[in-house]
Write an enzyme that holds these catalytic residues in place. Structure first.
Site, PDB file in Angstrom:
ATOM      1  N   ASP A 172      -4.045 -39.541  53.939  1.00 46.20           N
ATOM      2  CA  ASP A 172      -4.721 -40.490  53.047  1.00 46.20           C
ATOM      3  C   ASP A 172      -6.237 -40.331  53.093  1.00 46.20           C
ATOM      4  OD1 ASP A 172      -2.385 -42.132  52.339  1.00 46.20           O
ATOM      5  OD2 ASP A 172      -2.399 -42.660  54.461  1.00 46.20           O
TER       6      ASP A 172
HETATM    7  C1  COA Z   1       2.438 -46.139  47.313  1.00 46.18           C
HETATM    8  C2  COA Z   1       3.675 -46.036  46.452  1.00 46.18           C
HETATM    9  C3  COA Z   1       4.754 -45.176  47.155  1.00 46.18           C
HETATM   10  C4  COA Z   1       4.204 -47.459  46.299  1.00 46.18           C
HETATM   11  O1  COA Z   1       5.297 -47.459  45.438  1.00 46.18           O
HETATM   12  P1  COA Z   1       6.017 -48.811  45.023  1.00 46.18           P
HETATM   13  O2  COA Z   1       6.205 -49.689  46.193  1.00 46.18           O
HETATM   14  O3  COA Z   1       7.211 -48.447  44.241  1.00 46.18           O
HETATM   15  O4  COA Z   1       5.033 -49.413  43.965  1.00 46.18           O
HETATM   16  P2  COA Z   1       3.789 -50.366  44.103  1.00 46.18           P
HETATM   17  O5  COA Z   1       3.827 -51.196  45.296  1.00 46.18           O
HETATM   18  O6  COA Z   1       2.604 -49.503  43.927  1.00 46.18           O
HETATM   19  O7  COA Z   1       4.005 -51.277  42.835  1.00 46.18           O
HETATM   20  C5  COA Z   1       3.748 -50.738  41.612  1.00 46.18           C
HETATM   21  C6  COA Z   1       4.027 -51.765  40.527  1.00 46.18           C
HETATM   22  O8  COA Z   1       3.101 -52.838  40.655  1.00 46.18           O
HETATM   23  C7  COA Z   1       2.400 -52.955  39.434  1.00 46.18           C
HETATM   24  N1  COA Z   1       1.062 -53.449  39.665  1.00 46.18           N
HETATM   25  C8  COA Z   1       0.102 -52.913  40.439  1.00 46.18           C
HETATM   26  N2  COA Z   1      -1.022 -53.646  40.370  1.00 46.18           N
HETATM   27  C9  COA Z   1      -0.748 -54.676  39.546  1.00 46.18           C
HETATM   28  C10 COA Z   1      -1.483 -55.789  39.081  1.00 46.18           C
HETATM   29  N3  COA Z   1      -2.740 -56.003  39.456  1.00 46.18           N
HETATM   30  N4  COA Z   1      -0.869 -56.644  38.238  1.00 46.18           N
HETATM   31  C11 COA Z   1       0.403 -56.447  37.860  1.00 46.18           C
HETATM   32  N5  COA Z   1       1.142 -55.423  38.263  1.00 46.18           N
HETATM   33  C12 COA Z   1       0.577 -54.551  39.105  1.00 46.18           C
HETATM   34  C13 COA Z   1       2.401 -51.573  38.863  1.00 46.18           C
HETATM   35  O9  COA Z   1       2.175 -51.593  37.506  1.00 46.18           O
HETATM   36  C14 COA Z   1       3.791 -51.105  39.205  1.00 46.18           C
HETATM   37  O10 COA Z   1       4.675 -51.613  38.267  1.00 46.18           O
HETATM   38  P3  COA Z   1       6.079 -50.933  37.925  1.00 46.18           P
HETATM   39  O11 COA Z   1       7.034 -51.583  38.870  1.00 46.18           O
HETATM   40  O12 COA Z   1       6.291 -51.323  36.513  1.00 46.18           O
HETATM   41  O13 COA Z   1       5.961 -49.483  38.139  1.00 46.18           O
HETATM   42  C15 COA Z   1       3.368 -45.446  45.047  1.00 46.18           C
HETATM   43  O14 COA Z   1       2.431 -46.285  44.425  1.00 46.18           O
HETATM   44  C16 COA Z   1       2.789 -44.047  45.122  1.00 46.18           C
HETATM   45  O15 COA Z   1       3.502 -43.053  45.225  1.00 46.18           O
HETATM   46  N6  COA Z   1       1.433 -43.937  45.074  1.00 46.18           N
HETATM   47  C17 COA Z   1       0.752 -42.674  45.153  1.00 46.18           C
HETATM   48  C18 COA Z   1       0.633 -42.183  46.569  1.00 46.18           C
HETATM   49  C19 COA Z   1      -0.157 -43.123  47.419  1.00 46.18           C
HETATM   50  O16 COA Z   1      -1.289 -43.394  47.138  1.00 46.18           O
HETATM   51  N7  COA Z   1       0.474 -43.623  48.496  1.00 46.18           N
HETATM   52  C20 COA Z   1      -0.164 -44.586  49.370  1.00 46.18           C
HETATM   53  C21 COA Z   1      -1.164 -43.930  50.185  1.00 46.18           C
HETATM   54  S1  COA Z   1      -2.127 -44.996  51.189  1.00 46.18           S
END
Ligand code: COA
Length: 397
Positions: A171
């Site tokens: 990260d």
């Molecule tokens: C980190 C990761 C694995 C998490 O995945 P996840 O648990 O499925 O998803 P998130 O917790 O990010 O939630 C995403 C959802 O929240 C929503 N969201 C995020 N911020 C938001 C906000 N302010 N208001 C409303 N919705 C929001 C997104 O639109 C997304 O919606 P979806 O369900 O329609 O796709 C994924 O985001 C990813 O692969 N990221 C890239 C790699 C990365 O950066 N990893 C973390 C390193 S520290």
């Protein structure tokens, strides 16, 4: 000690949609140098980093990772929330996100929309595997980047399993490279007015940093493997235990520091192990000699002798000695930042040091949504306090 200068990036606005480490750290780095960072969190679903390492219910990691930021809550899946985000983005210089690729597009902020809103915007997109390529649709984390980059394979002892990094290197490396990419893109923007996307996949920063592994395989047919604290390219590197059961890390890599090391530990040039080449031919004997020499001296003695001899090593330090180390205090690498919740919090200072335009820490991490009025209200985007109340009751804030 907080720096009072506005910082060289004063005047830039960053909208940070990131969570955990890789995205938010990009924005933190920019904020350390004076950018105004608006951190956006979903109402009722704060950044998961906020719950890590709690004191009295307050996460202390985020005191550093969210420093200098203005945290707002915004449900961007509502019509009003998206409209507010779009307003923020149209006035911003940089947008940071680390969602699964496609998420930003689904929210209604695909490239076309962003171009319409703000064609000079720099969009920093950190993701598990990058925005393109066969794996781009898979979720990721820094650890997966460490595993996939070759880093974990090279980290650890030969007889143990591959090891990850305590520094969340997948990260943090991604964040540092992305912040660099943002600065390059801002330079282009300043010259031409054009924005662009900085597209960073989690293994890529580490792959770039492990730059030797591909040429060594390509040219020598040697697939590097882990060697504990040894360095395959240099014998005069290792960690040894001293007489007082402490650890001392040795690293000498130029002829002068290597010669000084060998002379110091009783390996003059006429000794069978007395040159780097001969030591490298019998690594076990060389490290056994070093280990025996270290085991007869205390850490303080070793440190003194190394410095006097002009060779290079250091005690392996832990946080309890780093926190009040006179050198790191003098370098402002450990700084005390006043904090509304906890009185004050000591944390790592701003890196790197710029002599003319240093960075600064004006606030430690603030609570989720604590800057809603400041950023969105009458002195910010211009919403009235009544409007903010209505948005709050609808769950938009
Ligand atoms: C980190 C990761 C694995 C998490 O995945 P996840 O648990 O499925 O998803 P998130 O917790 O990010 O939630 C995403 C959802 O929240 C929503 N969201 C995020 N911020 C938001 C906000 N302010 N208001 C409303 N919705 C929001 C997104 O639109 C997304 O919606 P979806 O369900 O329609 O796709 C994924 O985001 C990813 O692969 N990221 C890239 C790699 C990365 O950066 N990893 C973390 C390193 S520290």
């Amino acid at each position: 000690v907080t720096q009072q200068s506005p910082g060289p990036l004063a005047g830039l606005t960053v909208v940070d949609l990131g969570q955990l480490i890789a995205g938010p750290m990009v924005a933190t780095i920019l904020g350390d140098f004076g950018a105004r960072v608006i951190k956006v969190e979903q109402p009722g679903r704060p950044d998961p980093l906020r719950v890590m390492y709690q004191r009295e219910g307050i996460g202390v990691w985020s005191k550093s990772s969210d420093r200098n930021k203005l945290p707002i809550t915004l449900n961007v899946k509502t019509r009003e929330g998206l409209a507010i985000l779009k307003q923020l983005v149209s006035g911003a210089d940089v947008l940071v996100e680390n969602f699964l690729p496609g998420t930003l597009e689904r929210l209604g902020l695909g490239q076309t929309e962003l171009d319409e809103l703000n064609s000079s915007l720099v969009v920093a997109r950190v993701s598990g595997w990058g925005q393109t390529g066969p794996k781009s649709t898979q979720r990721g984390y820094g650890r997966l980047g460490e595993a996939a980059s070759g880093f974990a394979n090279l980290n650890g002892t030969p007889d143990g399993p591959p090891s990850h990094s305590a520094a969340s290197l997948g990260d943090t490396a991604a964040a540092i490279w992305t912040a660099f990419g943002v600065m390059v893109a801002l330079r282009h923007r300043d010259a031409t007015g054009q924005g662009q996307v900085v597209d960073m996949g989690m293994p890529e920063g580490l792959m770039r940093m492990l730059e030797q592994q591909i040429p060594v395989l390509d040219q020598l047919g040697w697939c590097l493997s882990r060697m504990g604290n040894e360095n395959p390219a240099n014998v005069t590197v290792n960690v040894y235990k001293t007489a007082d059961d402490r650890y001392f890390s040795v690293s000498a890599a130029t002829p002068r520091t290597q010669r000084a090391l060998l002379d110091l530990v009783g390996l003059p040039a006429d000794h069978p192990l007395g040159t780097v080449e001969r030591a490298a031919q019998d690594r076990p004997a060389f490290h056994a000699h070093m280990a025996a020499w270290m085991s007869e001296r205390t850490l303080a003695e070793v440190q003194e002798l190394f410095h006097a001899a002009g060779t290079t090593g250091t005690p392996v330090l832990s946080a309890d000695s780093i926190i009040d180390d006179p050198h790191f205090l003098a370098r402002e690498m450990v700084v005390t930042v006043p904090d509304d919740d906890l009185g004050s919090v000591r944390m790592a200072g701003v890196v790197p040091r710029l002599t003319r335009t240093p960075g600064r820490i004006i606030s430690s991490g603030r609570g989720s949504g604590s800057a809603n009025i400041e950023v969105l209200g009458p002195d910010g985007l211009g919403l009235s306090l009544d409007e903010l109340d209505q948005l709050r009751s609808k769950g938009v804030l």
